[in-house]
Design a protein around this motif. Structure first.
Motif, PDB file in Angstrom:
ATOM      1  N   GLY A  65       5.655   1.469   7.074  1.00 20.29           N
ATOM      2  CA  GLY A  65       5.852   2.905   7.213  1.00 20.29           C
ATOM      3  C   GLY A  65       6.483   3.495   5.971  1.00 20.29           C
ATOM      4  O   GLY A  65       7.048   2.783   5.142  1.00 20.29           O
ATOM      5  N   PRO A  66       6.419   4.815   5.855  1.00 22.11           N
ATOM      6  CA  PRO A  66       6.956   5.479   4.673  1.00 22.11           C
ATOM      7  C   PRO A  66       8.475   5.673   4.726  1.00 22.11           C
ATOM      8  O   PRO A  66       9.099   5.945   3.699  1.00 22.11           O
ATOM      9  CB  PRO A  66       6.237   6.831   4.676  1.00 22.11           C
ATOM     10  N   GLN A  67       9.078   5.544   5.897  1.00 25.01           N
ATOM     11  CA  GLN A  67      10.508   5.819   6.034  1.00 25.01           C
ATOM     12  C   GLN A  67      11.341   4.713   5.368  1.00 25.01           C
ATOM     13  O   GLN A  67      10.845   3.649   5.059  1.00 25.01           O
ATOM     14  CB  GLN A  67      10.899   5.969   7.517  1.00 25.01           C
TER      15      GLN A  67
ATOM     16  N   ASN B 182       0.821  -1.215   0.000  1.00 29.85           N
ATOM     17  CA  ASN B 182       0.000   0.000   0.000  1.00 29.85           C
ATOM     18  C   ASN B 182       0.854   1.265   0.000  1.00 29.85           C
ATOM     19  O   ASN B 182       0.583   2.217   0.723  1.00 29.85           O
ATOM     20  CB  ASN B 182      -0.960   0.011   1.195  1.00 29.85           C
ATOM     21  N   GLY B 183       1.943   1.231  -0.746  1.00 27.13           N
ATOM     22  CA  GLY B 183       2.803   2.400  -0.876  1.00 27.13           C
ATOM     23  C   GLY B 183       3.768   2.612   0.281  1.00 27.13           C
ATOM     24  O   GLY B 183       4.464   3.626   0.316  1.00 27.13           O
ATOM     25  N   GLN B 184       3.815   1.701   1.233  1.00 29.09           N
ATOM     26  CA  GLN B 184       4.731   1.830   2.371  1.00 29.09           C
ATOM     27  C   GLN B 184       5.650   0.607   2.438  1.00 29.09           C
ATOM     28  O   GLN B 184       5.277  -0.483   2.002  1.00 29.09           O
ATOM     29  CB  GLN B 184       3.957   1.949   3.683  1.00 29.09           C
TER      30      GLN B 184
END
Length: 167
Positions: free
Chosen positions: A117-119, A46-48
């Motif tokens: 997470g996005p990091q 999901n983009g993370q």
């Protein structure tokens, strides 16, 4: 003569049901040998970025009898949580016996639930919302369950495509 056949069959059934056919291996003699724990890079979800707890281990039969048909259950618990987030059941030892004193090949088990997470993946372990996992491992055979251990997951990144012993 007709009465002997049913009596013989009943006696044979009694011997089988009481375990008189020979000694039964004890699951308590099975030892879990963790070789690598860490967080597997499960790729983007999901983009993370997504990391999941992973364990690579071996089983050692420290008993005097061979073991067959042992299932393993892995419960993935976030540290401080009331319950598990995920569990996996696998066949640890199949029809081919793990002989007394022998050690199995390495086996890897990963959770489907972890941390997203996005990091960058390398920054996951310093994120304030990151939660460590512990893996509780149980062996089951013939309706009997024994806890083999509880293994904390190391804060180590296992890159996609890698398992087993890491440098």
């Amino acid at each position: 003569m007709r009465w002997r056949l049913p009596s013989l069959a009943l006696a044979l059934l009694a011997l089988i049901s009481t375990g008189a056919c020979g000694p039964t291996p004890d699951l308590k003699t099975l030892k879990l040998i963790p070789t690598v724990t860490g967080y597997y890079d499960d790729g983007p979800k999901n983009g993370q970025n997504h990391l999941v707890p992973s364990i690579t281990f071996q089983l050692k039969n420290e008993g005097t009898l061979a073991l067959t048909n042992v299932d393993l259950v892995f419960a993935f618990w976030p540290v401080g949580a009331d319950g598990e987030k995920d569990s996996k059941q696998i066949r640890g030892i199949g029809n081919t016996a793990l002989e007394a004193g022998a050690t199995s090949e390495s086996i890897t088990v990963r959770s489907d639930v972890g941390f997203a997470g996005p990091q960058a993946r390398a920054e996951f372990f310093v994120n304030s919302s990151f939660v460590d996992f512990t893996i509780r491992v149980f062996a089951t055979r013939n309706g009997r369950t024994v806890k083999l251990g509880e293994v904390p997951v190391d804060r180590r990144l296992i890159p996609a495509g890698r398992s087993g012993n890491l440098p």
